[in-house]
Design a protein around this motif. Structure first.
Motif, PDB file in Angstrom:
ATOM      1  N   ASP A 161     -10.212  -7.728   0.359  1.00 51.06           N
ATOM      2  CA  ASP A 161     -10.680  -6.442  -0.157  1.00 51.06           C
ATOM      3  C   ASP A 161      -9.573  -5.638  -0.818  1.00 51.06           C
ATOM      4  O   ASP A 161      -9.813  -4.520  -1.276  1.00 51.06           O
ATOM      5  CB  ASP A 161     -11.296  -5.619   0.976  1.00 51.06           C
ATOM      6  N   GLY A 162      -8.349  -6.166  -0.845  1.00 51.07           N
ATOM      7  CA  GLY A 162      -7.238  -5.455  -1.470  1.00 51.07           C
ATOM      8  C   GLY A 162      -6.530  -4.497  -0.536  1.00 51.07           C
ATOM      9  O   GLY A 162      -5.682  -3.721  -0.975  1.00 51.07           O
ATOM     10  N   ARG A 163      -6.845  -4.535   0.743  1.00 49.46           N
ATOM     11  CA  ARG A 163      -6.183  -3.680   1.727  1.00 49.46           C
ATOM     12  C   ARG A 163      -4.834  -4.298   2.100  1.00 49.46           C
ATOM     13  O   ARG A 163      -4.741  -5.491   2.363  1.00 49.46           O
ATOM     14  CB  ARG A 163      -7.018  -3.521   2.987  1.00 49.46           C
ATOM     15  N   ILE A 164      -3.813  -3.484   2.134  1.00 52.24           N
ATOM     16  CA  ILE A 164      -2.464  -3.958   2.448  1.00 52.24           C
ATOM     17  C   ILE A 164      -2.377  -4.284   3.935  1.00 52.24           C
ATOM     18  O   ILE A 164      -2.678  -3.460   4.778  1.00 52.24           O
ATOM     19  CB  ILE A 164      -1.411  -2.905   2.045  1.00 52.24           C
ATOM     20  N   LYS A 165      -1.955  -5.524   4.218  1.00 50.68           N
ATOM     21  CA  LYS A 165      -1.835  -5.989   5.596  1.00 50.68           C
ATOM     22  C   LYS A 165      -0.394  -6.117   6.049  1.00 50.68           C
ATOM     23  O   LYS A 165      -0.107  -6.022   7.239  1.00 50.68           O
ATOM     24  CB  LYS A 165      -2.535  -7.347   5.762  1.00 50.68           C
ATOM     25  N   LEU A 166       0.530  -6.366   5.116  1.00 53.88           N
ATOM     26  CA  LEU A 166       1.922  -6.581   5.479  1.00 53.88           C
ATOM     27  C   LEU A 166       2.806  -6.221   4.296  1.00 53.88           C
ATOM     28  O   LEU A 166       2.493  -6.572   3.162  1.00 53.88           O
ATOM     29  CB  LEU A 166       2.141  -8.053   5.868  1.00 53.88           C
ATOM     30  N   VAL A 167       3.869  -5.497   4.559  1.00 55.29           N
ATOM     31  CA  VAL A 167       4.878  -5.200   3.541  1.00 55.29           C
ATOM     32  C   VAL A 167       6.251  -5.410   4.171  1.00 55.29           C
ATOM     33  O   VAL A 167       6.406  -5.332   5.382  1.00 55.29           O
ATOM     34  CB  VAL A 167       4.780  -3.764   2.993  1.00 55.29           C
ATOM     35  N   ASN A 168       7.232  -5.682   3.321  1.00 59.82           N
ATOM     36  CA  ASN A 168       8.584  -5.812   3.859  1.00 59.82           C
ATOM     37  C   ASN A 168       9.386  -4.554   3.518  1.00 59.82           C
ATOM     38  O   ASN A 168       8.923  -3.657   2.803  1.00 59.82           O
ATOM     39  CB  ASN A 168       9.251  -7.094   3.345  1.00 59.82           C
ATOM     40  N   SER A 169      10.608  -4.498   4.020  1.00 67.12           N
ATOM     41  CA  SER A 169      11.424  -3.293   3.840  1.00 67.12           C
ATOM     42  C   SER A 169      11.800  -3.091   2.377  1.00 67.12           C
ATOM     43  O   SER A 169      11.970  -1.948   1.927  1.00 67.12           O
ATOM     44  CB  SER A 169      12.677  -3.357   4.717  1.00 67.12           C
ATOM     45  N   SER A 170      11.911  -4.167   1.591  1.00 70.94           N
ATOM     46  CA  SER A 170      12.206  -4.021   0.162  1.00 70.94           C
ATOM     47  C   SER A 170      11.068  -3.299  -0.556  1.00 70.94           C
ATOM     48  O   SER A 170      11.310  -2.526  -1.477  1.00 70.94           O
ATOM     49  CB  SER A 170      12.433  -5.391  -0.473  1.00 70.94           C
ATOM     50  N   THR A 171       9.840  -3.541  -0.137  1.00 67.79           N
ATOM     51  CA  THR A 171       8.697  -2.840  -0.720  1.00 67.79           C
ATOM     52  C   THR A 171       8.754  -1.357  -0.381  1.00 67.79           C
ATOM     53  O   THR A 171       8.461  -0.509  -1.234  1.00 67.79           O
ATOM     54  CB  THR A 171       7.376  -3.450  -0.208  1.00 67.79           C
ATOM     55  N   GLU A 172       9.144  -1.044   0.833  1.00 70.89           N
ATOM     56  CA  GLU A 172       9.286   0.362   1.225  1.00 70.89           C
ATOM     57  C   GLU A 172      10.291   1.074   0.325  1.00 70.89           C
ATOM     58  O   GLU A 172      10.042   2.179  -0.153  1.00 70.89           O
ATOM     59  CB  GLU A 172       9.729   0.466   2.680  1.00 70.89           C
ATOM     60  N   LYS A 173      11.425   0.422   0.094  1.00 74.86           N
ATOM     61  CA  LYS A 173      12.459   1.023  -0.771  1.00 74.86           C
ATOM     62  C   LYS A 173      11.988   1.116  -2.208  1.00 74.86           C
ATOM     63  O   LYS A 173      12.249   2.105  -2.890  1.00 74.86           O
ATOM     64  CB  LYS A 173      13.739   0.185  -0.691  1.00 74.86           C
ATOM     65  N   LEU A 174      11.284   0.106  -2.689  1.00 74.94           N
ATOM     66  CA  LEU A 174      10.835   0.051  -4.076  1.00 74.94           C
ATOM     67  C   LEU A 174       9.832   1.162  -4.386  1.00 74.94           C
ATOM     68  O   LEU A 174       9.935   1.823  -5.424  1.00 74.94           O
ATOM     69  CB  LEU A 174      10.204  -1.326  -4.351  1.00 74.94           C
ATOM     70  N   PHE A 175       8.879   1.390  -3.479  1.00 75.35           N
ATOM     71  CA  PHE A 175       7.834   2.370  -3.749  1.00 75.35           C
ATOM     72  C   PHE A 175       8.091   3.721  -3.091  1.00 75.35           C
ATOM     73  O   PHE A 175       7.406   4.690  -3.385  1.00 75.35           O
ATOM     74  CB  PHE A 175       6.471   1.828  -3.304  1.00 75.35           C
ATOM     75  N   GLY A 176       9.028   3.782  -2.166  1.00 77.18           N
ATOM     76  CA  GLY A 176       9.343   5.055  -1.532  1.00 77.18           C
ATOM     77  C   GLY A 176       8.371   5.476  -0.443  1.00 77.18           C
ATOM     78  O   GLY A 176       8.317   6.655  -0.102  1.00 77.18           O
ATOM     79  N   TYR A 177       7.607   4.557   0.090  1.00 78.58           N
ATOM     80  CA  TYR A 177       6.675   4.833   1.178  1.00 78.58           C
ATOM     81  C   TYR A 177       7.139   4.116   2.440  1.00 78.58           C
ATOM     82  O   TYR A 177       7.722   3.046   2.383  1.00 78.58           O
ATOM     83  CB  TYR A 177       5.258   4.320   0.858  1.00 78.58           C
ATOM     84  N   ALA A 178       6.834   4.713   3.574  1.00 78.00           N
ATOM     85  CA  ALA A 178       7.101   4.034   4.853  1.00 78.00           C
ATOM     86  C   ALA A 178       6.033   2.958   5.064  1.00 78.00           C
ATOM     87  O   ALA A 178       4.930   3.046   4.524  1.00 78.00           O
ATOM     88  CB  ALA A 178       7.061   5.031   6.005  1.00 78.00           C
TER      89      ALA A 178
END
Length: 146
Positions: free
Chosen positions: A86-103
């Motif tokens: 459905d396009g719901r985010i299930k897992l992100v890594n710390s690089s994604t947090e830094k890239l987008f600026g979200y926790a």
């Protein structure tokens, strides 16, 4: 019932009694049915134990592989976002947090299109739905690299 009396009077061990009972010609049909059902029960029990053991090994392997994949994704220097159908985010890594600026907690459960630039959301949505229709794909190195 004569064989029972002979066995007990000779003071045979329990294993000898059981072996003797299994190898004697079965004159009593009730005894034959009991022996047959006991043998079937024993075989099915052994098969059950083996299947459960194999399933336990398989489940442990799958859990270990999943954990290895999570470690690989989380430690990657490249931003990785894992989404469900459905396009719901299930897992992100710390690089994604830094890239987008979200926790991480802010991203989990949100729709992945929220991370796509406003002018490209329709294109991303159509690519994601065509990829979902196509099914999982395996990527391999180009022939020149093999």
């Amino acid at each position: 019932m004569v064989w029972w009396a002979v066995a007990w009077s000779a003071r045979r061990s329990l294993s000898a009694l059981v072996a003797w009972a299994f190898f004697l010609p079965l004159a009593n049909p009730d005894l034959a049915a009991r022996v047959t059902s006991t043998a079937i029960f024993g075989v099915l029990s052994a098969v059950n134990v083996i299947v459960v053991g194999l399933l336990n090994v398989a489940v442990r392997q799958v859990i270990a592989q999943e954990e290895n994949l999570r470690i690989l994704i989380k430690s990657s220097p490249t931003g990785i976002v894992v989404v469900d159908d459905d396009g719901r985010i299930k897992l992100v890594n710390s690089s994604t947090e830094k890239l987008f600026g979200y926790a991480r907690t802010e991203l989990l459960g949100r729709n992945v299109e929220e991370l796509v630039p406003h002018g490209r959301t329709a294109s991303h949505l159509s690519k994601r739905s065509s990829a979902r229709r196509r099914g999982p794909r395996r990527f391999s190195a180009p022939p020149a690299c093999r």
